[in-house]
Scaffold this motif. Sequence first.
Motif, PDB file in Angstrom:
ATOM      1  N   UNK A  20       0.815  -1.190   0.173  1.00 18.25           N
ATOM      2  CA  UNK A  20       0.087   0.282  -0.022  1.00 18.25           C
ATOM      3  C   UNK A  20       1.015   1.331   0.057  1.00 18.25           C
ATOM      4  N   UNK A  21       0.250   2.145  -0.356  1.00 15.27           N
ATOM      5  CA  UNK A  21       1.043   3.443  -0.055  1.00 15.27           C
ATOM      6  C   UNK A  21       1.348   3.824   0.957  1.00 15.27           C
ATOM      7  N   UNK A  22       1.056   3.437   2.157  1.00 11.79           N
ATOM      8  CA  UNK A  22       1.605   3.777   3.460  1.00 11.79           C
ATOM      9  C   UNK A  22       2.004   1.756   4.719  1.00 11.79           C
ATOM     10  N   UNK A  23       2.280   1.681   3.601  1.00  5.92           N
ATOM     11  CA  UNK A  23       2.718  -0.511   4.165  1.00  5.92           C
ATOM     12  C   UNK A  23       3.103  -0.958   3.202  1.00  5.92           C
ATOM     13  N   UNK A  24       4.207  -1.421   4.015  1.00  2.00           N
ATOM     14  CA  UNK A  24       4.740  -2.591   2.792  1.00  2.00           C
ATOM     15  C   UNK A  24       5.237  -3.713   3.481  1.00  2.00           C
ATOM     16  N   UNK A  25       5.770  -4.370   3.034  1.00  2.00           N
ATOM     17  CA  UNK A  25       6.245  -5.269   3.705  1.00  2.00           C
ATOM     18  C   UNK A  25       7.391  -5.511   4.507  1.00  2.00           C
ATOM     19  N   UNK A  26       7.404  -6.614   5.739  1.00  2.00           N
ATOM     20  CA  UNK A  26       8.938  -5.907   6.146  1.00  2.00           C
ATOM     21  C   UNK A  26       9.982  -6.620   6.120  1.00  2.00           C
ATOM     22  N   UNK A  27       9.751  -7.731   5.644  1.00  2.00           N
ATOM     23  CA  UNK A  27      11.083  -8.621   4.499  1.00  2.00           C
ATOM     24  C   UNK A  27      10.669  -9.036   3.455  1.00  2.00           C
ATOM     25  N   UNK A  28      10.113  -8.186   2.098  1.00  2.00           N
ATOM     26  CA  UNK A  28      10.128  -8.711   1.022  1.00  2.00           C
ATOM     27  C   UNK A  28      10.940  -9.791   0.807  1.00  2.00           C
ATOM     28  N   UNK A  29      12.319  -9.974   0.766  1.00  2.00           N
ATOM     29  CA  UNK A  29      12.557 -10.229   0.378  1.00  2.00           C
ATOM     30  C   UNK A  29      12.550 -12.716   0.840  1.00  2.00           C
ATOM     31  N   UNK A  30      11.895 -12.098   1.774  1.00  2.00           N
ATOM     32  CA  UNK A  30      11.792 -13.022   2.658  1.00  2.00           C
ATOM     33  C   UNK A  30      10.596 -14.019   1.856  1.00  2.00           C
ATOM     34  N   UNK A  31       9.339 -12.532   2.058  1.00  2.00           N
ATOM     35  CA  UNK A  31       8.186 -13.229   1.332  1.00  2.00           C
ATOM     36  C   UNK A  31       7.912 -13.631   0.216  1.00  2.00           C
ATOM     37  N   UNK A  32       8.683 -12.671  -0.828  1.00  2.00           N
ATOM     38  CA  UNK A  32       8.933 -13.597  -2.452  1.00  2.00           C
ATOM     39  C   UNK A  32       9.864 -14.713  -2.356  1.00  2.00           C
ATOM     40  N   UNK A  33      11.053 -15.537  -1.084  1.00  2.00           N
ATOM     41  CA  UNK A  33      11.056 -16.584  -1.730  1.00  2.00           C
ATOM     42  C   UNK A  33       9.896 -17.273  -1.106  1.00  2.00           C
ATOM     43  N   UNK A  34       9.599 -17.458   0.266  1.00  2.00           N
ATOM     44  CA  UNK A  34       8.323 -18.376   0.736  1.00  2.00           C
ATOM     45  C   UNK A  34       6.947 -18.334  -0.092  1.00  2.00           C
ATOM     46  N   UNK A  35       6.830 -17.161  -1.001  1.00  2.00           N
ATOM     47  CA  UNK A  35       5.427 -17.722  -1.841  1.00  2.00           C
ATOM     48  C   UNK A  35       5.499 -18.421  -2.192  1.00  2.00           C
ATOM     49  N   UNK A  36       6.854 -18.983  -3.555  1.00  2.00           N
ATOM     50  CA  UNK A  36       6.253 -20.257  -4.580  1.00  2.00           C
ATOM     51  C   UNK A  36       6.076 -21.309  -3.703  1.00  2.00           C
ATOM     52  N   UNK A  37       7.247 -21.874  -2.080  1.00  2.00           N
ATOM     53  CA  UNK A  37       6.587 -22.700  -1.037  1.00  2.00           C
ATOM     54  C   UNK A  37       5.356 -22.577  -0.633  1.00  2.00           C
ATOM     55  N   UNK A  38       4.889 -21.735  -1.050  1.00  2.00           N
ATOM     56  CA  UNK A  38       4.195 -21.798   0.040  1.00  2.00           C
ATOM     57  C   UNK A  38       2.141 -22.427  -0.894  1.00  2.00           C
ATOM     58  N   UNK A  60      -5.019 -13.305   1.450  1.00  2.00           N
ATOM     59  CA  UNK A  60      -3.975 -12.997   2.872  1.00  2.00           C
ATOM     60  C   UNK A  60      -3.433 -12.174   3.663  1.00  2.00           C
ATOM     61  N   UNK A  61      -3.835 -12.028   4.480  1.00  2.00           N
ATOM     62  CA  UNK A  61      -3.807 -10.662   5.500  1.00  2.00           C
ATOM     63  C   UNK A  61      -2.175 -11.164   6.408  1.00  2.00           C
ATOM     64  N   UNK A  62      -1.216 -10.734   5.538  1.00  2.00           N
ATOM     65  CA  UNK A  62      -0.119 -11.866   6.384  1.00  2.00           C
ATOM     66  C   UNK A  62       0.870 -10.914   7.198  1.00  2.00           C
ATOM     67  N   UNK A  63       1.144 -12.010   8.693  1.00  2.00           N
ATOM     68  CA  UNK A  63       1.360 -11.507  10.055  1.00  2.00           C
ATOM     69  C   UNK A  63       2.821 -12.419   9.220  1.00  2.00           C
ATOM     70  N   UNK A  64       4.023 -11.529   9.391  1.00  2.00           N
ATOM     71  CA  UNK A  64       5.475 -12.283   9.901  1.00  2.00           C
ATOM     72  C   UNK A  64       5.667 -12.260   7.913  1.00  2.00           C
ATOM     73  N   UNK A  65       6.612 -13.595   7.371  1.00  2.00           N
ATOM     74  CA  UNK A  65       6.754 -13.537   6.083  1.00  2.00           C
ATOM     75  C   UNK A  65       6.395 -14.773   5.457  1.00  2.00           C
ATOM     76  N   UNK A 119      -0.927  -9.493   0.764  1.00  2.00           N
ATOM     77  CA  UNK A 119      -0.324  -8.730   1.053  1.00  2.00           C
ATOM     78  C   UNK A 119       0.120  -8.058   3.120  1.00  2.00           C
ATOM     79  N   UNK A 120       0.933  -7.266   3.462  1.00  2.00           N
ATOM     80  CA  UNK A 120       1.455  -7.111   4.848  1.00  2.00           C
ATOM     81  C   UNK A 120       0.041  -6.889   5.855  1.00  2.00           C
ATOM     82  N   UNK A 121       0.188  -7.630   6.788  1.00  2.00           N
ATOM     83  CA  UNK A 121      -0.942  -6.994   7.976  1.00  2.00           C
ATOM     84  C   UNK A 121      -1.103  -5.904   9.327  1.00  2.00           C
ATOM     85  N   UNK A 122      -0.011  -5.232   9.190  1.00  2.00           N
ATOM     86  CA  UNK A 122       0.883  -3.924  10.116  1.00  2.00           C
ATOM     87  C   UNK A 122      -0.422  -3.276  10.448  1.00  2.00           C
ATOM     88  N   UNK A 123      -1.098  -2.118   8.752  1.00  2.00           N
ATOM     89  CA  UNK A 123      -1.409  -2.064  10.138  1.00  2.00           C
ATOM     90  C   UNK A 123      -3.412  -1.874   8.743  1.00  2.00           C
TER      91      UNK A 123
END
Length: 440
Positions: free
Chosen positions: A44-62, A159-164, A137-141
Amino acid sequence: MKLSALGRIALATGIAVLTTATLPGTPAAAAPVKRKILPVLVEFNDASFQFPDKVKASTPDTYFGAKSDSAASYLSELSRGQYTLVPAVPEQFLGPIKLDLSAAGCPQGKINQMTREDLTKRGLVAGKDYESLSIVFPAQKTNCPWAGLATLPGPTTWINLYGTASGIDVVGHELGHNLGFGHQGRVKCTGGNLGACKSGGASHTTIMAGGYRPAGFSAPEMIRAGWLNGGASLKVTKSGVYTLRSLHGKGSGVRALDIALGGDRLVIEYRHAAGNFDAKLEGVHAYRVPKGSYGASSLIDTTTADKTATNNAPPNADAITKLTDKASKLSVAVVSSGGGQAKVKVALNGDSLSAIDATPSKSASPTPSAATPTPSASASASTGTESLTDSTEPVTELGSEELTAGGGRSTVLPLAAGGGAAVLAVGLGFLLVKRRRKRA
């Protein structure tokens, strides 16, 4: 998966969202399906993944990993290869896509709309280039009071993602909604009297209702999906003794009995540890299917105690021994159960159970239950499958942590859904509460 306090909010989640002809009463046989799913990471324009590289790495496996807990592996094993998820793009996912949208207020409708608009600009066409869309998307906000959301049935999950990384308990559950499965309830029929039943919480025998990944799906859900074909689901039309194979076991044979119960159906299954499923479930279980809507079934609990496999009760805590329904002149009794198979005696039309020979019936021409077609991109609403326009209101629930059941009342509320009218049926009468699992 790390959760904030928001992730532990209690929600009334015994709901099923219905649009015209979405949960059909007359299933039809299904062919094997390869469904193209597109996971899209959204910021979002006011919220991003805290660890985007880890999220991108985990998504294909998920979604597509080789391990048994990926969405593709999970659904393929459950369906015995009849339903396979495949990536819609070579990269297996897209994003993160930055939306010109605030995360505040949990705007799931706008998230869906703007994500699809972005995909259209990239030349990706819904129904052609991808059949299912999973928006992460990131859940924080967001303040979304859920970890997952889905159309029932339909092509979209949020998927309202908590963590990575999310897990199969969330993603698999939401994809179950896409297949047409609601939150499976439980009815308390003390002593097995089907004429005197009360709502009693969640079934805990499916990932759709507190059973988590090891429970897989129940027999009515698998009939709804079209995965118990070729005689695996038998419509019982005469009194006799029938042999059941374990629902998720290998090999061929009857895995579910489908019996008329007035205007409803009674589905009988046998559960036993097999592969990655049912380590904590054992015995013969029964479900009431209202008006032939297999995705809206309820487990029949004949006990007086609120015990399930998820609160340290024995694996056979919900197994039946005998059922009777005077109105339908029906009786069911378990002759034997264990070691991978069960024998069940069924008496129809007022026949006496004691008069039925204990030898399993040899039906010259068994009548397998036809199964609902698995949703496909080209199916129309009249066939009971989803629309790619998301005219359904999404189902909300919590995520992959522990779910416990409590009492509640059933109500039906009118609800305007984006793109069309829908009915929000709070019909299972239970409250699912999310808690952190205690760690040693």
